[in-house]
Design a protein around this motif. Structure first.
Motif, PDB file in Angstrom:
ATOM      1  N   ASP A   8       0.854  -1.186   0.000  1.00 19.50           N
ATOM      2  CA  ASP A   8       0.000   0.000   0.000  1.00 19.50           C
ATOM      3  C   ASP A   8       0.887   1.232   0.000  1.00 19.50           C
ATOM      4  N   ASP A   9       0.540   2.238  -0.806  1.00 14.25           N
ATOM      5  CA  ASP A   9       1.340   3.470  -0.830  1.00 14.25           C
ATOM      6  C   ASP A   9       0.968   4.397   0.327  1.00 14.25           C
ATOM      7  N   ASP A  52      -2.874  -3.139  -2.731  1.00 11.91           N
ATOM      8  CA  ASP A  52      -3.651  -1.918  -2.964  1.00 11.91           C
ATOM      9  C   ASP A  52      -3.774  -1.731  -4.479  1.00 11.91           C
ATOM     10  N   ARG A  54      -4.758   1.565  -6.112  1.00  9.10           N
ATOM     11  CA  ARG A  54      -4.361   2.900  -6.572  1.00  9.10           C
ATOM     12  C   ARG A  54      -3.027   3.298  -5.959  1.00  9.10           C
ATOM     13  N   MET A  55      -2.000   3.201  -6.799  1.00  7.70           N
ATOM     14  CA  MET A  55      -0.654   3.597  -6.372  1.00  7.70           C
ATOM     15  C   MET A  55      -0.001   4.332  -7.535  1.00  7.70           C
TER      16      MET A  55
END
Ligand SMILES: [Mg+2]
Length: 121
Positions: A8-9, A52, A54-55
């Motif tokens: 995850d970002d 995740d 959306r990165m």
């Protein structure tokens, strides 16, 4: 010991998920980008990857597709962990190659069991 790689970002999301899974007795490793997730997966060969979507730079979808194509990591199931909960999204993501779909935000009281269920699938 079951090893989970969380990607995850968002560092708060990453730490929360890692803490919950460590308390549930998983061995946890983390990555904050798609590129890093591929390096860590090759090194650690986790039992499951939670990705995740959306990165920046490399999306979770792109990272999952690269992990699938990579001979070293192609056997590792990659579950998507996303807040993108529009009707039809789950089906589309599963068809694109994700092993399972988990919704964000995670519920800390259920997350350990959800991940344990995925491992036993
Ligand atoms: Mg993100």
């Amino acid at each position: 010991m079951t090893t989970i790689l969380i990607v995850d970002d968002n560092l708060l999301n990453l730490e929360l998920a890692a803490d919950v899974l460590e308390l549930a007795d998983f061995d946890v490793i983390t990555a904050s980008s798609g590129r890093e997730s591929i390096e860590k997966a090759e090194q650690a060969l986790p039992d499951l990857i939670l990705m995740d979507l959306r990165m920046p730079e490399m999306s979770g979808l792109e990272a999952m597709l690269e992990l699938r194509r990579n001979k070293i990591t192609s056997h590792i199931p990659v579950a998507v962990l996303t807040a993108s909960a529009m009707k039809g999204d789950e089906q589309r993501l599963l068809q694109s190659g994700f092993f399972a779909y988990l919704e964000k935000p995670i519920d800390p009281s259920r997350f350990g069991n959800q991940v344990a269920d995925l491992i036993s699938k």
